[in-house]
Design a protein around this motif. Sequence first.
Motif, PDB file in Angstrom:
ATOM      1  N   GLN A  17       0.819  -1.222   0.000  1.00  0.00           N
ATOM      2  CA  GLN A  17       0.000   0.000   0.000  1.00  0.00           C
ATOM      3  C   GLN A  17       0.853   1.273   0.000  1.00  0.00           C
ATOM      4  O   GLN A  17       0.313   2.379  -0.016  1.00  0.00           O
ATOM      5  CB  GLN A  17      -0.939   0.009   1.216  1.00  0.00           C
ATOM      6  N   ILE A  34      -0.174   4.811   1.701  1.00  0.00           N
ATOM      7  CA  ILE A  34      -1.597   4.927   2.055  1.00  0.00           C
ATOM      8  C   ILE A  34      -1.876   4.523   3.504  1.00  0.00           C
ATOM      9  O   ILE A  34      -2.708   5.119   4.183  1.00  0.00           O
ATOM     10  CB  ILE A  34      -2.461   4.105   1.071  1.00  0.00           C
ATOM     11  N   ASP A  38      -8.104   3.767   1.614  1.00  0.00           N
ATOM     12  CA  ASP A  38      -7.694   4.372   0.343  1.00  0.00           C
ATOM     13  C   ASP A  38      -8.489   5.655   0.072  1.00  0.00           C
ATOM     14  O   ASP A  38      -7.930   6.693  -0.308  1.00  0.00           O
ATOM     15  CB  ASP A  38      -7.912   3.346  -0.774  1.00  0.00           C
ATOM     16  N   ASP A  62      -6.996   9.522   0.011  1.00  0.00           N
ATOM     17  CA  ASP A  62      -7.127  10.341  -1.208  1.00  0.00           C
ATOM     18  C   ASP A  62      -7.882  11.637  -0.937  1.00  0.00           C
ATOM     19  O   ASP A  62      -7.497  12.713  -1.416  1.00  0.00           O
ATOM     20  CB  ASP A  62      -7.845   9.557  -2.308  1.00  0.00           C
TER      21      ASP A  62
END
Length: 368
Positions: free
Chosen positions: A29, A32, A74, A78
């Motif tokens: 990941q 993240i 995620d 973001d």
Amino acid sequence: LTPSQVETVENLQIAGLIFEDDLIRVYPQKSIASHYVGFVDLDRKGLSGIEMQYDRRLMTSQNLYLAMDVRIQDILFDELIKAKEEFRAKAASGVVMNVNNGEILAMASIPSFDANLQSEALPEQRFNMVTGGSYELGSVMKIFTNAAAFEHNLINMEDVYTVNEPIKYGRFSIKDHDKYGDQMTVKEIFSKSSNIGTVKIADKLGIYNQKEFLSKFGFLKKVEAEFPGLGRTIFPKNWREINLFTISYGHGIASTPLHLAVATSAITNGGYLYKPSFLKLEKNPEQPKKLIKDETVNKMRQMMRIVVEEGTGKYANIEGYEVGGKTGTADRAEYGSYNEGQTLASFVGVFPISEPKYLVYVVFDRPN
């Protein structure tokens, strides 16, 4: 080395070259989930996050199942990056929590770092705002001022207070950011976030009741969580009347965003303060002792819904989700005073507020 590289070297048939098998930790990941999962050193010793908390278990090759939902993680990551850039904030953080068992479904702190390249990370990238930073969180703390006053039967939602004049206290002056007219009801004071009205409610509540209520919801000690580097709450040793007033609207007490998330979950889920869990729970934990009356819970759910429908949290009024919440804007403490041009802005949302399941809390440091 790749298998083909090993084969090429072997074909050289040079005496003295040997191959050694070793294991390294890889983080698919990347940046993240760095603050949640943590990272290890070259010897695979955990240095932060889950890696550090459960180092011994991981060293003996035991599997750990995180409470994290990587899809939510995620999305949270973001959205925080997008909003940090849009509002030119210095930093941003967020946490998503299951209010009915304490599972931390997502947690992010921006700026972040690639856990595969942790040796290159700067201290500010490694710092976890959610668990490690203690901040004056501002008006989100009004949730607890109002809940305490409801719990002690001191206020009703339709009670009216005069809010047209700043409250003078020695050299201090407590005022509102906007003019709200001469009078407001309790629900208007909360939904429009009037400091003057909140202080008048706190005055009825009193120092003892305020301190006892915040203590009951975990604000006067570290969060009880199995996670390293947890920040402390900073509060006055000598709790005076001016502290009663400023703490009522979120100044003069500093806590971690995790404190706020856990306590707000308890206010909305029926009064149960669950210990936050970063590991997936195999079964739901035993229900803790009930801290507040159902009547208080129902009133706070209504008040938080009004904030989103009519008050300062209207951007969170998403069709189909029935969000309730509270906004917070705190002036940053700098050099012994407050800088009104530098703020910490946050929003805590719970949904569906009539039967809460999830909490989302996001914090932005010095947005523009």
